[in-house]
Design an enzyme around this catalytic site. Structure first.
Site, PDB file in Angstrom:
ATOM      1  N   ASP A 170       0.884  -1.159   0.000  1.00 55.00           N
ATOM      2  CA  ASP A 170       0.000   0.000   0.000  1.00 55.00           C
ATOM      3  C   ASP A 170       0.926   1.214   0.000  1.00 55.00           C
ATOM      4  OD1 ASP A 170      -2.049   1.824   0.128  1.00 55.00           O
ATOM      5  OD2 ASP A 170      -3.120   0.814   1.739  1.00 55.00           O
TER       6      ASP A 170
HETATM    7  C1  BGC Z   1      -4.918   3.419   0.235  1.00 60.48           C
HETATM    8  C2  BGC Z   1      -5.010   2.480  -0.947  1.00 60.48           C
HETATM    9  C3  BGC Z   1      -4.849   3.254  -2.219  1.00 60.48           C
HETATM   10  C4  BGC Z   1      -3.499   3.968  -2.180  1.00 60.48           C
HETATM   11  C5  BGC Z   1      -3.226   4.803  -3.428  1.00 60.48           C
HETATM   12  C6  BGC Z   1      -3.645   4.236   0.183  1.00 60.48           C
HETATM   13  O1  BGC Z   1      -3.621   5.198   1.195  1.00 60.48           O
HETATM   14  O2  BGC Z   1      -4.951   2.690   1.431  1.00 60.48           O
HETATM   15  O3  BGC Z   1      -6.237   1.806  -0.940  1.00 60.48           O
HETATM   16  O4  BGC Z   1      -4.932   2.388  -3.310  1.00 60.48           O
HETATM   17  O5  BGC Z   1      -3.485   4.848  -1.060  1.00 60.48           O
HETATM   18  O6  BGC Z   1      -4.084   5.887  -3.495  1.00 60.48           O
END
Ligand code: BGC
Length: 754
Positions: free
Chosen positions: A224
């Site tokens: 993530d």
């Molecule tokens: C979120 C993800 C997301 C990523 C990119 C993160 O903070 O938890 O679900 O895909 O950011 O935006």
């Protein structure tokens, strides 16, 4: 034969170039690839080099959020949505999009529940698998997230999800397992949090042992955004791609680890191959992209919103409304529909209508035959990055509903929210139509549903407790660490076993027509039933099959969903539905999947209160020892909240919270935690708040999320996001720990801020 790749380049390939792209290495024939959010539509940002906030992105179709589509119980429909998003991804040059999210809705207050499908692992897994299959048929990759046990937003970057192995397997991993085995996503995203003490990015048992070796996952694991904890441990664990870009310093750490013999180059090679495969496949898919019809996608979004709506109440058949009926249109969301969630899944819709505009002017509250109130949760109290504080609708909306209902006995409430709300006013209104977060065509769908042009057929994918305190985890959610004390008793598994009355049950939903069941038969492990539409309108029925396991051995839920099917029937039409069971339908986790011997009851029906006994299945099964701690425990007879002591007995160990302490702060600690003990962190916090306030309006969901993503994320993630170098953060950390001089020295060191 291509040029042999240098070790340094291999390591560098395994981290992002910027926010959204992978690195290109033309000398080795490796192009770059673009990825972007998200699960309910694309969020493609124009400039991948900078973080532009979440709300600025290219227009794309905003489909209903997972909270809604889950209520459709329609794998084919979510597959079509996946395919449409993939077409838009190809159209916008995106090779992989970041979704679906399949985390279990453990507690109704999780701010991000709207992005997830269900409290039930089977339903969640099937919906995710359907979505992935539909999307990947177009060649575009999906990213199944957030692996694993990411069930709270509070301290989401650093919390430790602590749970016993059985709960982990039966509840939290099962949806991922189904999605991986059946959907075969090209990528999986590891979560920010720890699971039983180990950060997901470094979790070899999760990323390799379970995901790859047990479930046969052949794709790539990415972090993530900012979730990388220890690059060396992560390579070893099978975490391939570190996103976003900005962690060049980790390349040095990995090079040094290889030089010391601590990490073998072959342990990196696997990741390199997987990044190359993902990129090359995406590039090929983008070359062969087909057409993309945004108008047709808007229509699909409308159909999906209609198929996902749940009719919770319909006294005196007040709905559908009669054409020409005098209606009053009331409530904030009639003019400002809440149609999507806040955070990284935010989409800039290609078009958007408001219910009030489509329904016409309406009449005053006094002349109206029917009053329709549009209510729901505003984004500032429900979104990514923070959990809700309670389960109520805003007080002014409750007041409005009650006032309208007092003035007009024919009041209908249309609800927009990403998670259940308490509805103490439910008895005062005639009908409740729950739309979830219905996407950009939500207003059209509402109109069709209210007037009967579309027939509601959705069934709840999560329980709506009468009040928040009824929820088994309410007493200890959220905390710094996720204490999964309630074990497998999540959602209906708890309410059924503890015999707690709820507002609306999992699997419940009304229709404008009626369905009759006949010829319910069981033949070995094949169950069949005939469903007929005996009403006057065409509509769809969702047939649910539950297994009620024996209760005299290891503790088990009263019943669990194991199969479902959706059938569309015209009035007078009937169809036979068949289900085949397998051993997993009867199994529990006891070191491995085992089927405890005994008599299992098969229940079939259109909802939790209409289940009929299809028959019994006797399993010779295997012996599963009843654990010593079980006898007389909360898990055998759940009622109220499980105590920490009972949970620890189940867990087999004591829970010791690890609290951040001055003098022992590490790069895993957050500015928010350290600010109460350190002046330098208070100053940094103040600075971060000012920076965030320049990007987003204080009080909004975006502001709350950004503040959490900066001041609430570990220093190591802040370092990646800010692209400042290690000395700067090590300097701050030393000062926070009270070592002012060495900290200052590091801060002033040449190149600390580059
Ligand atoms: C979120 C993800 C997301 C990523 C990119 C993160 O903070 O938890 O679900 O895909 O950011 O935006």
């Amino acid at each position: 034969m291509g040029t042999k790749m240098e070790l340094r380049d291999k390591i560098a390939l395994c981290e992002g170039k910027n926010f959204w792209e992978t690195k290109a290495f033309p000398e080795y024939g490796i192009p770059s690839m673009f990825m972007c959010d998200g699960p309910h539509g694309l969020r493609k940002q124009e400039n991948p080099d900078t973080d532009q906030g979440v709300n600025a992105s290219r227009p794309a179709t905003c489909f209903p959020a997972a909270v809604s589509t889950a209520c459709s119980w329609d794998e084919e429909l979510v597959g079509k949505i996946g395919a449409a998003i993939a077409e838009e991804a190809a159209d916008q040059g995106v090779g992989v999009f970041l979704g679906p999210g399949v985390n279990i809705k453990r507690n109704p207050l999780c701010g991000r529940n709207f992005e997830y499908f269900s409290e039930d692992p089977y339903l969640a897994g099937k919906m995710a698998a359907g979505f992935i299959k539909g999307a990947q048929e177009k060649g575009i990759g999906t990213c199944l997230k957030h692996f694993a046990c990411n069930n709270q937003e509070y301290k989401r970057f650093s919390s430790d999800s602590i749970l016993d192995e059985r709960t982990l397997r039966e509840i939290y991993l099962t949806p991922f397992e189904i999605a991986v085995r059946e959907g075969k996503p090209k990528t999986v995203m590891c979560a920010y949090n720890k699971v039983n003490g180990t950060y997901c990015s470094d979790h070899a048992q999760l990323l390799t042992g379970i995901l790859r070796e047990e479930w046969g996952f052949e794709g790539l694991v990415m972090t993530d955004w900012g979730a990388m904890h220890d690059r060396i441990a992560a390579f070893r664990a099978g975490c391939d791609l570190n996103m976003p870009g900005g962690s060049n310093y980790m390349v040095q750490e990995v090079l040094a680890a290889v030089a010391r013999g601590e990490l073998a180059e072959e342990e990196i090679d696997g990741s390199v191959e997987r990044v190359k495969k993902m990129v090359h496949e995406a590039v090929e898919a983008l070359k062969n992209k087909g057409s993309c019809d945004y108008e047709a996608h808007h229509e699909l979004a409308r159909i999906a919103a209609e198929q996902s709506a749940v009719l919770l109440k319909n006294e005196d058949g007040i709905l559908p409304l009669k054409e020409g009926a005098k209606i009053a249109i009331v409530g904030p969301m009639a003019h400002n529909i809440r149609y999507q969630g806040a955070g990284s899944s935010h989409i800039n819709p290609t078009k958007l209508n408001q219910p009030a505009a489509l329904l016409g002017a309406g009449v005053g509250v006094r002349e109206a035959e029917v009053a329709v109130v549009f209510a729901g949760l505003p984004p500032e109290i429900e979104g990514e990055g923070f959990d809700r504080e309670n389960m109520a609708l805003p007080a002014e909306q409750v007041k409005l509903i009650e006032e309208v209902a007092a003035a007009n006995p024919n009041t209908v409430v249309v609800l927009f929210c990403g998670a259940p709300v308490e509805t103490p006013w439910a008895d005062k209104v005639k009908a409740i139509l729950y739309m979830g977060l219905p996407g950009q065509a939500g207003a059209e769908a509402v109109k069709n549903l209210l007037y009967g042009k579309a027939n509601p057929c959705g069934k709840l994918a999560e329980t709506w407790p009468l009040k928040y305190s009824d929820c088994p985890s309410a007493a200890y959610y959220p905390q710094r660490d996720g204490q999964y004390r309630e074990g497998i008793y999540v959602g209906y598994r708890y309410y059924d076993k503890a015999k707690v009355d709820v507002g609306w049950k999992f699997g419940f939903g009304l229709s404008y027509t009626e369905f009759t069941y006949s010829d319910l038969k069981i033949d070995g492990e094949r169950i069949s039933v005939t469903v007929a539409n005996t009403g006057h309108r065409g509509g769809a029925e969702i047939v649910q099959l539950y297994i009620a396991p024996p209760q005299d051995g290891i503790h088990r839920p009263v019943r669990e969903l194991k199969r479902f099917a959706k059938v569309y029937l015209q009035p007078g039409e009937k169809k036979e539905v068949r289900f085949d069971l397998d051993d997993r339908c009867f199994a529990v986790w006891d070191g491995t999947w085992k089927v405890p011997g005994g008599r299992y009851t098969v229940l079939v029906g259109g909802g939790p209160d209409q289940l009929m006994v299809a028959g019994f299945i006797d399993k010779a099964g295997e012996t599963v020892e009843v654990p010593v701690w079980q006898r007389g425990s909360w898990y055998e007879n759940p009622s109220g909240y499980p105590s920490q002591e009972e949970w620890e007995r189940m867990l087999g160990r004591k829970y010791r919270p690890c609290l951040p302490r001055k003098g022992q702060f590490t790069m895993n600690d957050t500015v928010m935690d350290m600010k109460d003990h350190s002046l330098v962190m208070r100053v940094l916090y103040w600075g971060l708040k000012r920076t965030v306030a320049r990007k987003a309006e204080p009080g909004t969901a975006e502001y709350r999320m950004f503040l959490q993503t900066t001041a609430g994320s570990p220093l190591r993630s802040l370092q990646i996001f800010s692209r400042l170098n290690a000395n700067f953060f090590q300097g701050l950390l030393a000062m926070a720990n009270g070592k002012y001089f060495s900290g200052l020295k590091l801060l002033l060191k040449k190149g600390s801020i580059d």
